[in-house]
Design an enzyme around this catalytic site. Sequence first.
Site, PDB file in Angstrom:
ATOM      1  N   SER A 211       0.836  -1.202   0.000  1.00 12.55           N
ATOM      2  CA  SER A 211       0.000   0.000   0.000  1.00 12.55           C
ATOM      3  C   SER A 211       0.873   1.256   0.000  1.00 12.55           C
ATOM      4  O   SER A 211       2.069   1.218   0.297  1.00 12.55           O
ATOM      5  CB  SER A 211      -0.913   0.014   1.228  1.00 12.55           C
ATOM      6  N   HIS A 212       0.256   2.369  -0.333  1.00 17.68           N
ATOM      7  CA  HIS A 212       0.969   3.642  -0.357  1.00 17.68           C
ATOM      8  C   HIS A 212       1.642   3.926   0.991  1.00 17.68           C
ATOM      9  O   HIS A 212       2.811   4.277   1.048  1.00 17.68           O
ATOM     10  CB  HIS A 212       0.004   4.779  -0.719  1.00 17.68           C
ATOM     11  N   ALA A 213       0.898   3.759   2.074  1.00 22.99           N
ATOM     12  CA  ALA A 213       1.445   4.052   3.405  1.00 22.99           C
ATOM     13  C   ALA A 213       2.661   3.183   3.708  1.00 22.99           C
ATOM     14  O   ALA A 213       3.671   3.678   4.208  1.00 22.99           O
ATOM     15  CB  ALA A 213       0.370   3.842   4.468  1.00 22.99           C
TER      16      ALA A 213
END
Length: 75
Positions: free
Chosen positions: A52-54
């Site tokens: 994921s981006h995070a």
Amino acid sequence: TAEGICLSLRRFEDAPAGLRDFILVCPTSDPGWVPLFLRARGVVVETGGVLSHAAIVARELGLPAVVGVDDACRR
């Protein structure tokens, strides 16, 4: 590991200016959240996985991160 005060935000716009060295807790992440990642010591995000981006941004910045934590902002 990381230690700091918990900054639980549902919206990026609610972030206090100038605060540093906190553990950011948020529902999701996109490029707009990166300025807060730069001031944080660690990140907890309700959605996402290892790609994921995070997770990717935290890894690039050397921040401890936990993603996929149901209802983290409320808890």
